[in-house]
Design an enzyme around this catalytic site. Sequence first.
Site, PDB file in Angstrom:
ATOM      1  CB  THR A  28      -0.891   0.052   1.260  1.00 31.84           C
ATOM      2  OG1 THR A  28      -0.055  -0.187   2.399  1.00 31.84           O
ATOM      3  CG2 THR A  28      -1.986  -0.995   1.229  1.00 31.84           C
ATOM      4  N   GLY A  62      17.905 -12.165   3.134  1.00 36.26           N
ATOM      5  CA  GLY A  62      16.796 -12.486   2.237  1.00 36.26           C
ATOM      6  C   GLY A  62      15.503 -12.825   2.961  1.00 36.26           C
ATOM      7  CB  SER A  63      14.567 -12.815   6.471  1.00 35.33           C
ATOM      8  OG  SER A  63      15.028 -11.533   6.866  1.00 35.33           O
ATOM      9  N   GLY A  64      13.235 -10.721   4.098  1.00 33.98           N
ATOM     10  CA  GLY A  64      12.154  -9.745   3.945  1.00 33.98           C
ATOM     11  C   GLY A  64      11.938  -8.926   5.202  1.00 33.98           C
ATOM     12  CG  LEU A  65      12.492 -10.120   8.769  1.00 36.64           C
ATOM     13  CD1 LEU A  65      13.058 -10.877   9.964  1.00 36.64           C
ATOM     14  CD2 LEU A  65      11.009  -9.816   8.995  1.00 36.64           C
ATOM     15  CB  SER A  67      19.012  -6.902   5.707  1.00 34.65           C
ATOM     16  OG  SER A  67      18.787  -7.375   4.409  1.00 34.65           O
ATOM     17  CD  GLU A  77      16.005  -0.573  -1.501  1.00 35.43           C
ATOM     18  OE1 GLU A  77      16.286  -0.212  -0.348  1.00 35.43           O
ATOM     19  OE2 GLU A  77      15.579  -1.715  -1.773  1.00 35.43           O
ATOM     20  CG  ASP A  89      10.765  -1.854   3.653  1.00 33.52           C
ATOM     21  OD1 ASP A  89       9.619  -2.019   4.093  1.00 33.52           O
ATOM     22  OD2 ASP A  89      11.216  -2.468   2.673  1.00 33.52           O
TER      23      ASP A  89
HETATM   24  C1  GLA Z   1       9.034  -4.036   0.202  1.00 40.12           C
HETATM   25  C2  GLA Z   1       9.211  -2.539  -0.102  1.00 40.12           C
HETATM   26  C3  GLA Z   1       8.239  -1.698   0.706  1.00 40.12           C
HETATM   27  C4  GLA Z   1       6.812  -2.219   0.607  1.00 40.12           C
HETATM   28  C5  GLA Z   1       6.747  -3.714   0.830  1.00 40.12           C
HETATM   29  C6  GLA Z   1       5.383  -4.282   0.560  1.00 40.12           C
HETATM   30  O1  GLA Z   1       9.430  -4.297   1.508  1.00 40.12           O
HETATM   31  O2  GLA Z   1      10.528  -2.136   0.154  1.00 40.12           O
HETATM   32  O3  GLA Z   1       8.339  -0.352   0.303  1.00 40.12           O
HETATM   33  O4  GLA Z   1       6.244  -1.854  -0.627  1.00 40.12           O
HETATM   34  O5  GLA Z   1       7.680  -4.409   0.021  1.00 40.12           O
HETATM   35  O6  GLA Z   1       4.456  -3.803   1.457  1.00 40.12           O
END
Ligand code: GLA
Length: 387
Positions: A35, A124-127, A129, A162, A174
């Site tokens: 979003t 690569g965990s989507g947290l 980094s 980025e 993030d």
């Molecule tokens: C990644 C992007 C964020 C966000 C999410 C999905 O983490 O870096 O900006 O769009 O995906 O919510």
Amino acid sequence: MKAMVLDKFKELFGDTEGVNVYFAPGRVNMIGEHTDYNGGHVFPCALSLGTYAAARKRDDSKLNFYSINFEKSGVMESDIHDIKPEDAAGWTNYPKGVIWAFSERGMRLDRGMDFVIYGNIPNGSGLSSSASLEVLTGFVLRDLYGFDVSNTELALIGQYSENNFNGMNCGIMDQFASAMGKKDHAIFLNTADLSFEYAPLVLNDAKIVVTNSNVKHSLVGSEYNVRRNECETALKELQKVIDIKTLGDLSEEEFEANKSAIKDPVRMKRAKHAVYENQRTVKAVEALKNNDIDTFGKLMNASHVSLRDDYAVSCDEIDVLVEEAWKIPGVIGSRITGGGFGGCTVSIVKNDAVEEFKEKLGNAYKERVGKEASFYLVDIGDGPAKL
Ligand code: GLA
């Protein structure tokens, strides 16, 4: 961690005279996924996991980067007069991107620096980094070079770097979560204007558990940019029939009444997710304020279904984790978190069910996917700091 980066610094650069140590967190998003580039709301919190740096200015123009996580790469050298993205530069493209983004705003480094980092966010965990490394770099630059920037600007600079240096068209969530994190609170952020409030996230008899699928599909970057484009096109189509700035401006009813303006069924599903997910996020925070954790959990589950079916950013491994979690008594809600195509799920689990959750889910994942899942109990931390 502090001693670890300082020891490495001393080993590589001789001494630690005048060296400072810094930290910036990763994040987990509770709800409000995909979003943040659609003018909607997000609800992330900063983790106590993140990236540490030991840094010191140099007398010449050299930049020396070293990561304890990528020891094989050794010290990667560069120069303040030679900042450009390069494949061979690996992880250093993130700090370099931030240095570049500062200079784009007229804040130039007068001298180089030595920079040693260590991150404890699983790769690569989507947290986030990478966002934590960007915010960390900005925080270090502000402190070492005396640049006058707020934490919100650190987030925007990180996102700008980025987008424009590293080619990932991410939203602001993030970097904002990392730069503005607050212990025991999630951040209810309106990405349309960056207004936000902190909401306490102390769940008396429950915990937030992050489960790592330990898979990351390579689709992630390319598909992310495709979703963005789909949403942008859908927005343009809707703007022909209704006066809105972003998909986040629409209620569910307004979307339903105008959706026929979107001429492609796939795009319609993408836009539907963006609109409904934003509304779910607003409702979830409202429920939390009313101490109604069950509703919060149901909205998390609905978020997952929408990300899986309408937005198509989940994957088989993550769907197994979420569907198996839903079966376990004591699970209040569970969903994919972050950009998608692997990484982690986030779940709210009753305290007395956490052990059973780990065991049952770990076993089911091993049986159905053939891999080990990893579990982290979330400790919500503060934003960046000088240690
Ligand atoms: C990644 C992007 C964020 C966000 C999410 C999905 O983490 O870096 O900006 O769009 O995906 O919510």
